[in-house]
Design a protein around this motif. Sequence first.
Motif, short mmCIF file in Angstrom:
data_model
loop_
_atom_site.label_atom_id
_atom_site.label_comp_id
_atom_site.label_asym_id
_atom_site.label_seq_id
_atom_site.Cartn_x
_atom_site.Cartn_y
_atom_site.Cartn_z
N VAL A 147 0.88 -1.18 0.00
CA VAL A 147 0.00 0.00 0.00
C VAL A 147 0.91 1.22 0.00
CG1 VAL A 147 -1.76 1.30 1.26
CG2 VAL A 147 -1.79 -1.20 1.32
N SER A 148 0.80 2.06 -1.00
CA SER A 148 1.67 3.23 -1.06
C SER A 148 0.86 4.52 -1.08
CB SER A 148 2.55 3.19 -2.30
OG SER A 148 3.33 4.37 -2.36
N GLY A 150 1.46 6.88 1.83
CA GLY A 150 1.56 7.48 3.15
C GLY A 150 0.21 7.61 3.81
N HIS A 205 9.04 -0.72 -5.88
CA HIS A 205 8.49 0.65 -5.86
C HIS A 205 9.33 1.50 -4.91
CE1 HIS A 205 6.16 3.68 -3.68
NE2 HIS A 205 5.44 3.88 -4.78
N GLU A 209 11.65 4.71 -5.37
CA GLU A 209 11.39 5.89 -4.52
C GLU A 209 12.72 6.42 -3.93
OE1 GLU A 209 8.21 5.32 -1.48
OE2 GLU A 209 9.75 5.81 -0.01
N TYR A 210 13.54 5.51 -3.42
CA TYR A 210 14.84 5.92 -2.85
C TYR A 210 15.67 6.64 -3.93
CZ TYR A 210 14.93 3.21 1.58
OH TYR A 210 14.70 2.73 2.85
N LYS A 278 17.43 8.53 7.37
CA LYS A 278 17.13 7.21 7.95
C LYS A 278 16.53 6.31 6.88
CE LYS A 278 18.22 8.15 12.27
NZ LYS A 278 17.80 9.37 12.85
N GLN A 279 16.39 5.04 7.19
CA GLN A 279 15.75 4.11 6.25
C GLN A 279 15.19 2.92 7.02
OE1 GLN A 279 18.59 2.11 3.62
NE2 GLN A 279 20.27 2.95 4.82
N GLY A 281 14.56 -0.04 5.33
CA GLY A 281 15.11 -1.27 4.76
C GLY A 281 14.62 -1.71 3.39
N ARG A 307 22.33 7.11 1.74
CA ARG A 307 21.72 7.22 3.08
C ARG A 307 22.72 6.74 4.12
NH1 ARG A 307 15.15 6.43 3.00
NH2 ARG A 307 14.82 7.35 0.96
N ILE A 384 3.84 7.00 -3.89
CA ILE A 384 4.89 8.01 -3.71
C ILE A 384 5.64 8.27 -5.01
CG2 ILE A 384 7.01 8.57 -2.40
CD1 ILE A 384 4.48 8.46 -0.62
C1 6PG Z 1 4.99 4.43 0.50
C2 6PG Z 1 6.33 4.48 1.19
C3 6PG Z 1 6.33 3.87 2.54
C4 6PG Z 1 7.70 3.83 3.20
C5 6PG Z 1 8.25 5.17 3.52
C6 6PG Z 1 9.49 5.16 4.43
O1 6PG Z 1 4.98 3.92 -0.61
O2 6PG Z 1 4.01 4.92 1.05
O3 6PG Z 1 7.26 3.78 0.41
O4 6PG Z 1 5.85 2.56 2.40
O5 6PG Z 1 7.58 3.11 4.36
O6 6PG Z 1 8.54 5.87 2.37
O7 6PG Z 1 10.54 4.46 3.90
P1 6PG Z 1 12.03 4.66 4.50
O8 6PG Z 1 11.88 4.89 5.97
O9 6PG Z 1 12.78 3.40 4.20
O10 6PG Z 1 12.57 5.86 3.81
#
Ligand code: 6PG
Length: 487
Positions: A147-148, A150, A205, A209-210, A278-279, A281, A307, A384
């Motif tokens: 689920v993306s 936020g 995904h 995003e990263y 931060k991350q 994973g 990172r 995202i």
């Molecule tokens: C999303 C995001 C979400 C992810 C955050 C934080 O699609 O809504 O990908 O699932 O948890 O972006 O990720 P990091 O803490 O690893 O940056």
Amino acid sequence: MQPDRNGSKFEKQHKEKMEYTNYDFGLVGLGVMGRNFILNVADNNFKAFGYDLDQEKVDALKEEGGNLEKVCASTDIKVFVKALTSPRKIMLLVPAGKIVDQAIDSLLPYLDKGDIIIDGGNSFFTDTDRREAYLKEKGIHFFGSGVSGGAEGARKGPSIMPGGDKEAYAHVKPIFEAVSAKYKGEPCVAYLGPKSAGNYVKMVHNGIEYAMMQLTSEIYDLLKKSCDLSNDELHQVYDSWNKGRLQSFLVEITAEIFTQKDELTSADLVDMILDKAKQKGTGKWTSQNAMDLGIPVPTIDMAVSMREISALKDERVQADILYTRPEVAHIAKEELVTQAEHALYFSFIIAYAQGLHQLMYASKEYGYDLDMSTIAKIWRAGCIIRAGLLADIAEAYTTDNSIPNLLLSPSFVPKVQGTLPAVREVVAFAAKNGIPVPGLSSALSYFDAYTSTKLPLNLIQAQRDHFGSHTYERTDREGIFHTEWGK
Ligand code: 6PG
């Protein structure tokens, strides 16, 4: 209305009917994401029931839901399970890891064969495979479902990436299609494939995003250091880019970030934030698994590495004292902004190309049978990495779903070609002036290597054979060869 700790007002009003029944959808974990998702389900005229061990969260949801007939919750797992219609559709929105297993085990004694559990978190895909097999033995369907979007996406419409048993998906489909984001009326959700297909697609995904976040920040650094752009000017640049071919959620929020004031100091907030990222994973998992598959995703790898480098703040500070770096040459604002736009557009394409390339191979390796155009389509809104570019990507894969890499799509050749002179200028300028652009330069090197008929890896084969008799193939005939080098 304030929640009443001894049982909310709603609870009291409905005491006589503690036997809740006929709810279409259950949700375990009423944190921000869970609460927003369940309210979204209720807004779409499905009766939804939540479960959380925390009474305050349960009360808060019931207050916010406003009508217990539509959305209700309990701290009692038996009340929760009993409230749901059959087959039960229960989504978990709890942190990835052991808590998912604990939630499953706490539900199991009360479930019936045919019930469906959906894991909506960022679980590692092999955990999903393990859970799916475990639950299959018990007659329970399990969906790993990315689920993306936020917290806001969960409330207003996320992009949803489900994988699992295809037939069981029919029960979930109407709810997911209703709650998901819409792109020109099309729901941003689709059944993606068996087993962990959904979690895998969500993992990649996040890898993309990263990469996009890293690239956006490199361009910010470049504009700031070489043109002294103020935050207001940076806002204007990103805002205007967001109105063009770079239109995307990440560029949009970047523009907004530059306007945010710090409540504590009234400075611009972005300047007060420590440069250590931060991350959780998912980007690292994408890179690790790409290595296992033997598919290069260097821009994603670099985003993860950056990172990690960012986290080494103390060492960076020490090293900065030891070495001198060139004075940054100042160049004309307009010229750099134009070139930077090309560079960001090019590198966004490369980030998608690498991630989709990985998905293409993972699909074969893990038997997901992924449909690339479907994936691009459900990423066009809600998630995202949503961007105008994804409509072009979806179109490219709709035309030919078998292209292994986006760079091989005829429709992308002119898009990429047109950016290259500017990209080379930007990377060269950054290198000369000591501005780190590892994501961007990795994207360019990846492009130059992937589009080269001839690479110097013949020399590596010679070296391997020289020191280790590892053999080599030849350009002029079939077979495996070894040479006694130097003799
Ligand atoms: C999303 C995001 C979400 C992810 C955050 C934080 O699609 O809504 O990908 O699932 O948890 O972006 O990720 P990091 O803490 O690893 O940056």
